[in-house]
Design a protein around this motif. Structure first.
Motif, PDB file in Angstrom:
ATOM      1  N   SER A   1       0.801  -1.227   0.000  1.00 60.72           N
ATOM      2  CA  SER A   1       0.000   0.000   0.000  1.00 60.72           C
ATOM      3  C   SER A   1       0.835   1.279   0.000  1.00 60.72           C
ATOM      4  O   SER A   1       0.317   2.360   0.197  1.00 60.72           O
ATOM      5  N   ASP A   2       2.151   1.153  -0.248  1.00 52.31           N
ATOM      6  CA  ASP A   2       3.040   2.304  -0.145  1.00 52.31           C
ATOM      7  C   ASP A   2       2.971   3.141  -1.429  1.00 52.31           C
ATOM      8  O   ASP A   2       3.892   3.135  -2.258  1.00 52.31           O
ATOM      9  N   ASP A   3       1.884   3.906  -1.595  1.00 48.29           N
ATOM     10  CA  ASP A   3       1.675   4.675  -2.822  1.00 48.29           C
ATOM     11  C   ASP A   3       2.629   5.860  -2.952  1.00 48.29           C
ATOM     12  O   ASP A   3       2.824   6.392  -4.049  1.00 48.29           O
ATOM     13  N   GLU A   4       3.213   6.303  -1.851  1.00 49.73           N
ATOM     14  CA  GLU A   4       4.118   7.449  -1.901  1.00 49.73           C
ATOM     15  C   GLU A   4       5.560   7.043  -2.218  1.00 49.73           C
ATOM     16  O   GLU A   4       6.422   7.891  -2.397  1.00 49.73           O
ATOM     17  N   LEU A   5       5.799   5.745  -2.324  1.00 45.73           N
ATOM     18  CA  LEU A   5       7.156   5.260  -2.543  1.00 45.73           C
ATOM     19  C   LEU A   5       7.777   5.777  -3.848  1.00 45.73           C
ATOM     20  O   LEU A   5       8.938   6.204  -3.844  1.00 45.73           O
ATOM     21  N   PRO A   6       7.077   5.747  -5.001  1.00 44.24           N
ATOM     22  CA  PRO A   6       7.711   6.226  -6.243  1.00 44.24           C
ATOM     23  C   PRO A   6       8.244   7.649  -6.125  1.00 44.24           C
ATOM     24  O   PRO A   6       9.365   7.943  -6.579  1.00 44.24           O
ATOM     25  N   THR A   7       7.474   8.537  -5.524  1.00 41.73           N
ATOM     26  CA  THR A   7       7.907   9.924  -5.378  1.00 41.73           C
ATOM     27  C   THR A   7       9.164  10.025  -4.523  1.00 41.73           C
ATOM     28  O   THR A   7      10.107  10.751  -4.844  1.00 41.73           O
ATOM     29  N   ALA A   8       9.188   9.267  -3.440  1.00 36.32           N
ATOM     30  CA  ALA A   8      10.346   9.293  -2.543  1.00 36.32           C
ATOM     31  C   ALA A   8      11.589   8.718  -3.221  1.00 36.32           C
ATOM     32  O   ALA A   8      12.700   9.254  -3.076  1.00 36.32           O
ATOM     33  N   LEU A   9      11.407   7.641  -3.983  1.00 35.52           N
ATOM     34  CA  LEU A   9      12.545   7.024  -4.663  1.00 35.52           C
ATOM     35  C   LEU A   9      13.109   7.935  -5.744  1.00 35.52           C
ATOM     36  O   LEU A   9      14.330   8.061  -5.902  1.00 35.52           O
ATOM     37  N   LEU A  10      12.245   8.591  -6.490  1.00 26.68           N
ATOM     38  CA  LEU A  10      12.710   9.518  -7.522  1.00 26.68           C
ATOM     39  C   LEU A  10      13.483  10.675  -6.903  1.00 26.68           C
ATOM     40  O   LEU A  10      14.511  11.120  -7.442  1.00 26.68           O
ATOM     41  N   ALA A  11      13.011  11.171  -5.773  1.00 32.34           N
ATOM     42  CA  ALA A  11      13.718  12.251  -5.083  1.00 32.34           C
ATOM     43  C   ALA A  11      15.109  11.791  -4.654  1.00 32.34           C
ATOM     44  O   ALA A  11      16.090  12.534  -4.767  1.00 32.34           O
ATOM     45  N   SER A  12      15.200  10.569  -4.168  1.00 33.74           N
ATOM     46  CA  SER A  12      16.490  10.022  -3.747  1.00 33.74           C
ATOM     47  C   SER A  12      17.444   9.877  -4.935  1.00 33.74           C
ATOM     48  O   SER A  12      18.633  10.206  -4.833  1.00 33.74           O
ATOM     49  N   LEU A  13      16.914   9.405  -6.064  1.00 31.70           N
ATOM     50  CA  LEU A  13      17.748   9.241  -7.255  1.00 31.70           C
ATOM     51  C   LEU A  13      18.265  10.588  -7.751  1.00 31.70           C
ATOM     52  O   LEU A  13      19.419  10.709  -8.175  1.00 31.70           O
ATOM     53  N   ARG A  14      17.422  11.611  -7.706  1.00 33.66           N
ATOM     54  CA  ARG A  14      17.839  12.934  -8.184  1.00 33.66           C
ATOM     55  C   ARG A  14      18.965  13.514  -7.331  1.00 33.66           C
ATOM     56  O   ARG A  14      19.784  14.301  -7.811  1.00 33.66           O
ATOM     57  N   GLU A  15      19.010  13.123  -6.064  1.00 36.68           N
ATOM     58  CA  GLU A  15      20.065  13.604  -5.180  1.00 36.68           C
ATOM     59  C   GLU A  15      21.391  12.910  -5.447  1.00 36.68           C
ATOM     60  O   GLU A  15      22.452  13.456  -5.154  1.00 36.68           O
ATOM     61  N   ARG A  16      21.337  11.711  -6.024  1.00 40.74           N
ATOM     62  CA  ARG A  16      22.544  10.899  -6.128  1.00 40.74           C
ATOM     63  C   ARG A  16      23.039  10.675  -7.551  1.00 40.74           C
ATOM     64  O   ARG A  16      24.166  10.187  -7.735  1.00 40.74           O
TER      65      ARG A  16
END
Length: 499
Positions: free
Chosen positions: A451-466
């Protein structure tokens, strides 16, 4: 004549022959050959006095960037390009891995990098030291180290020697129709080895390097306007940019846009009707398809015929450059017969010394030449064959390394970051789209919590930082499971078609 590394000998000849001729131009400012050489000499002197054997280049697009490229070559100091567009974490990794003690850069960029203290300044160029980095012995003959995407999640530093670079530049000058007085666009990012090809071949011909802004580089209409305003004769660009330029070419003519050469590498050239129309509008301009890897730079080249009606839909990658051979080998490293498909191995002077601090990976990829066992060959991972006309045909990748919009990307590096997130059970990245301008990255993630619907947004943010922007997927799909082949491997083709 002053003794210089071999790739600068022709440049110095033009400094002495035509010291007042324009060498570099940017936004109304021009540096003559003598001025460029003098400014590069100042860089070389400072680098030597500061005891640097390896130096990061962290400069915005400018005449300063060209000055630094020449200056570090004159100092015989290994250059490590640090793209100002890269995330700070990636830049810090590169500095640590390459042993960068000195950074030559613009003040704002150096401040953002952190850890380096400015100790000198010449004009707008700052010299900043990290005293915690030990002084290392110079590696003989090493010109630069360029970092590529890494299949293990770790970017790889590719070493390239002066002898490799000198051979490429001498060949490029000989192969090109451009000469003294002609103008070449400086299009490539500082982190790409192509910048050396653009700058050194042009200055070694007595031509002028025309720098562009980042906005001009990204906008095809602005790029056409710059080509017209500055009378540019040659550009080195990824194929996707040629496709973009073709979309805005309705007003292009030989009188307004005096291009004679468009050179491309990094992606399969597709001779669509739109591309043919562009070159029909520019009958004096030739399309040159070059192939190679960062480890070999340019290994082969093919100039398409003047008659665009004879172009193949997927043109050849041509024949090897000077002092270079390309072998088509089977899985055991044995050359196959002409017409048979195999892995493309590059041998000869194009082959660099290997990777930074990765001896096992170097040993896997840089192997004995099957025809000359005392010399190294580089296993590219690309597939190809020799056609009946003797030219080479490129047939794609063996592994998960891909080309998207001109950038070489190891999918494994992106996947490693995604799979390190505690909320991710499994992740894979695939390439979607068929035509070069349509290709994009998409990630597929099996979450630990359904049910983790917010996961894609969080993962994309992490990728953009790295990661650099070109390595960040356009989106992330949450899936219950990943498709598999009959052998149990992840079916990347199914993912790509699904995206």
């Amino acid at each position: 004549m002053t003794t210089v590394v071999p790739e600068l000998e022709a440049v110095l000849e033009w400094v002495e022959r035509s010291p007042d001729a324009p060498a570099v131009m940017f936004q109304g400012e021009t540096a003559s050959y003598q001025e460029l050489w003098d400014r590069a000499g100042v860089v070389a002197t400072n680098v030597r006095e500061l005891g640097a054997t390896t130096a990061g280049v962290h400069l915005e697009r400018s005449i300063d960037l060209v000055v630094a490229v020449i200056g570090l070559l004159r100092a015989e100091c290994t250059a490590v390009p640090l793209d100002v567009a890269y995330p700070v974490d990636r830049l810090r990794f590169i500095c640590a891995d390459a042993g960068v003690r000195l950074v030559v850069g613009h003040e704002t960029a150096v401040d953002r990098l952190g850890g380096f203290t400015p100790v000198r300044r010449t004009g707008t160029i700052v010299y900043a030291l990290d005293e915690s980095v030990p002084v290392e012995a110079a590696e003989p003959d090493l010109a630069y180290v360029v970092y590529t995407s890494g299949s293990t999640g770790r970017p790889k530093g590719v070493r390239y020697a002066h002898r490799n670079l000198a051979n490429l530049i001498a060949w490029q000058r000989d192969a090109s129709s451009c000469a003294a007085g002609d103008r070449t666009l400086q299009f490539a990012p500082s982190s790409f080895d192509i910048i050396y090809q653009e700058v050194l071949s042009t200055l070694g011909e007595g031509g002028t390097v025309v720098c562009c802004t980042e906005d001009e580089r990204l906008d095809p209409q602005e790029l056409w306007d710059l080509i017209e305003a500055e009378r540019v004769n040659r550009i080195f660009v990824p194929f996707v940019m040629i496709q973009s330029l073709a979309l805005f070419a309705d007003e292009v003519t030989p009188r307004t846009h005096p291009l004679r050469e468009i050179l491309t590498a990094g992606e399969q050239v597709q001779a669509s009707d739109r591309i043919r129309t562009l070159f029909t509008r520019l009958p004096d301009c030739r399309l040159v398809n070059q192939w190679g890897t960062t480890e070999t730079h340019v290994a082969t080249s093919y100039e398409l015929p003047a008659d665009v009606s004879t172009w193949e839909d997927l043109p050849s990658i041509g024949s090897p450059i000077w002092e270079t051979r390309v072998l088509v080998c089977d899985e055991d490293g044995r050359p196959v017969a002409d017409g048979e498909t195999g892995e493309l191995w590059v041998a000869g002077t194009a082959v660099g010394p290997g990777y930074v601090r990765l001896p096992e990976r170097t040993a896997q990829s840089y192997v004995p030449d099957p025809q000359r066992p005392d010399e190294p060959a580089y296993r590219t991972g690309d597939l190809g064959r020799v056609r009946p006309d003797g030219l080479l045909e490129f047939l794609g990748r063996q592994d998960t390394q891909v080309k998207v919009r001109g950038f070489r990307i190891e999918l494994g590096e992106i996947e490693t970051i995604l799979n390190s997130d505690p909320a991710v059970a499994q992740a894979v990245v695939s390439v979607s789209g068929v035509a070069a301008e349509e290709r994009y990255l998409r990630a597929y993630v099996v979450p630990k919590e359904r049910s983790d619907d917010e996961l894609p947004t969080a993962l994309l943010a992490s990728l953009r930082e790295r990661l650099p922007a070109y390595m960040v997927p356009v989106g992330i799909d949450l899936v219950a499971s990943l498709p598999r082949t009959a052998s149990g491997k992840i079916d990347r083709l199914a993912l790509g078609s699904a995206g």
